[in-house]
Design an enzyme around this catalytic site. Structure first.
Site, PDB file in Angstrom:
ATOM      1  N   GLY A   1     -41.707  -0.372  43.610  1.00 14.97           N
ATOM      2  CA  GLY A   1     -42.421  -1.508  43.660  1.00 14.97           C
ATOM      3  C   GLY A   1     -42.066  -2.417  44.721  1.00 14.97           C
ATOM      4  O   GLY A   1     -41.735  -2.041  45.925  1.00 14.97           O
TER       5      GLY A   1
ATOM      6  N   SER B   1     -44.131 -16.556  39.885  1.00 16.79           N
ATOM      7  CA  SER B   1     -45.773 -15.945  39.953  1.00 16.79           C
ATOM      8  C   SER B   1     -46.386 -17.108  39.875  1.00 16.79           C
ATOM      9  O   SER B   1     -46.186 -18.116  39.419  1.00 16.79           O
ATOM     10  CB  SER B   1     -45.935 -14.900  38.780  1.00 16.79           C
ATOM     11  OG  SER B   1     -47.208 -14.589  38.449  1.00 16.79           O
TER      12      SER B   1
ATOM     13  N   TYR C   1     -44.405 -14.594  29.310  1.00 14.94           N
ATOM     14  CA  TYR C   1     -44.280 -14.336  30.754  1.00 14.94           C
ATOM     15  C   TYR C   1     -44.486 -15.775  31.687  1.00 14.94           C
ATOM     16  O   TYR C   1     -43.623 -15.870  32.491  1.00 14.94           O
ATOM     17  CB  TYR C   1     -45.212 -13.248  31.311  1.00 14.94           C
ATOM     18  CG  TYR C   1     -45.162 -12.859  32.441  1.00 14.94           C
ATOM     19  CD1 TYR C   1     -44.037 -12.064  33.126  1.00 14.94           C
ATOM     20  CD2 TYR C   1     -46.097 -13.240  33.591  1.00 14.94           C
ATOM     21  CE1 TYR C   1     -43.956 -11.652  34.506  1.00 14.94           C
ATOM     22  CE2 TYR C   1     -45.917 -12.920  34.796  1.00 14.94           C
ATOM     23  CZ  TYR C   1     -44.935 -12.057  35.048  1.00 14.94           C
ATOM     24  OH  TYR C   1     -44.909 -11.707  36.536  1.00 14.94           O
TER      25      TYR C   1
END
Length: 287
Positions: free
Chosen positions: A18, A142, A169
C-alpha cells in the site's frame, strides 16, 4: 546546508504494501537508504524485491509487529545496534479491528497498533534521531480523526464499553495527531521535526486482514475504482520526507503537499501532554 533525502536513512513501518510500499519506492528512487518493516518475513522480502525493481536502489527489511511491545523493543534494539544514524522515521503502519480485541499486552487492538506501538518505537529511536539531527518523524494519521468529536476519552482509552470499530479507529487517528503535537514540542529544539498527515482515501488492503473490519473491507473493495492509488496516497509522506525545512514550518498536519488544519481537539496541548504521560505508563518507557 539544505535538506536532501539522498543518502538519508529512512525507516517506514508497514512498508511492505500500500502507501508504505509506494513511499519506500519513491524515496529509494530519490536516493534514500530505506528500511521497510513487516510482520511477516516473506512479505517483507517480496516488498524488498519490489522496491529494488522500482527504484534501482538497495533496501532493507526488518520484522516488526506493532501489536507486540516486545517486538517493538527487539526491532529498535537491532536497528540501533546496526545503524549509526536515522534521519527519517515514517510511522505509516495502521489497522482497524472489526470487533473489540486486545493486543498480547492487553490493550485495545486498534489503539495499541496505531498509537502505542509507534509511540514506543519512536521513543526508543529518539536518541538516534537526535544524534542524526536534523531529522524528521512523520506520522500517518487520517481525516477520520475528526470523528472523535469530543477528543480522546482518557477514562476509557481502551474502549471497554461502547466499542465500535469506527470509534476506535477515529480515536487512534486523533492520538496520532496529539502524539505529533507533543513530539514536535519536545524535540524541535533538538533538531527533530514531527509532522502528521492524511494520505487521502486510498485503494489498499486496509481492513481486509484477519483482524480487520469486514464492513470496512467490503466498502474498500466496492469503492476501489474511485479511490486514490497508493502512489498518490504516498504524496504527503514523500513531501514531508523530502521538502526543505522552510516548507515544513507551514503546518503540523498535511494533505498532499499542503498544510491543513486538524480539529481543535487534535492540537489541544493539554490533551497531547496527557496522552504522552498515559502512553509512557502503558508501554513502560519514559522519555
Amino acid at each position: 546546508m539544505s535538506w536532501t533525502i539522498e543518502g538519508k536513512n529512512v525507516v517506514i513501518t508497514g512498508g511492505n504494501s500500500g502507501i508504505g510500499l509506494a513511499t519506500a519506492q519513491e524515496l529509494a528512487r530519490r536516493g534514500a537508504r530505506v528500511m521497510i518493516t513487516a510482520r511477516d518475513e516473506t512479505k517483507g522480502s517480496t516488498a524488498v524485491d519490489a522496491v529494488r525493481e522500482a527504484s534501482g536502489s538497495d533496501v532493507e527489511a526488518g520484522i516488526l509487529d506493532l501489536s507486540r511491545l516486545e517486538s517493538v523493543r527487539e526491532f529498535a534494539a537491532r536497528y540501533v545496534a546496526e545503524h549509526d544514524r536515522l534521519d527519517v522515521l515514517i510511522n505509516n503502519a495502521g489497522t482497524m479491528s472489526g470487533s473489540r480485541r486486545e493486543t498480547p499486552d492487553g490493550y485495545e487492538w486498534t489503539f495499541g497498533v496505531n498509537h502505542l506501538g509507534p509511540f514506543l518505537l519512536t521513543g526508543l529511536l529518539t536518541d538516534l534521531l537526535v544524534r542524526s539531527a536534523p531529522a524528521r518523524i512523520i506520522n500517518v494519521s487520517s481525516e477520520n480523526h475528526r470523528s472523535a468529536r469530543n477528543g480522546l476519552d482518557f477514562d476509557d482509552l481502551h474502549m471497554t464499553s461502547g466499542y465500535s470499530a469506527g470509534k476506535a479507529y477515529a480515536a487512534s487517528k486523533m492520538a496520532n495527531v496529539l502524539f505529533t503535537v507533543e513530539l514536535d514540542r519536545r524535540l524541535r529544539d533538538r533538531g527533530v521535526v514531527a509532522r502528521a498527515l492524511h494520505p487521502g482515501v486510498v485503494a489498499t488492503s486496509f481492513g481486509k486482514g484477519p483482524e480487520g473490519s469486514r464492513i470496512m473491507g467490503t466498502v474498500m473493495t466496492l469503492l476501489k475504482p474511485f479511490l486514490r492509488k497508493p502512489a498518490k496516497g504516498a504524496t504527503a509522506s514523500v513531501h514531508l520526507a523530502t521538502a526543505d525545512d522552510a516548507a515544513l514550518s507551514a503546518g503540523l498536519y498535511w494533505l498532499d503537499e499542503a498544510p491543513k488544519d486538524p480539529s481543535a481537539h487534535a492540537v489541544d496541548p493539554d490533551a497531547a501532554a496527557r496522552l504522552w504521560e498515559e502512553s509512557e505508563h502503558l508501554v513502560g518507557w519514559s522519555g
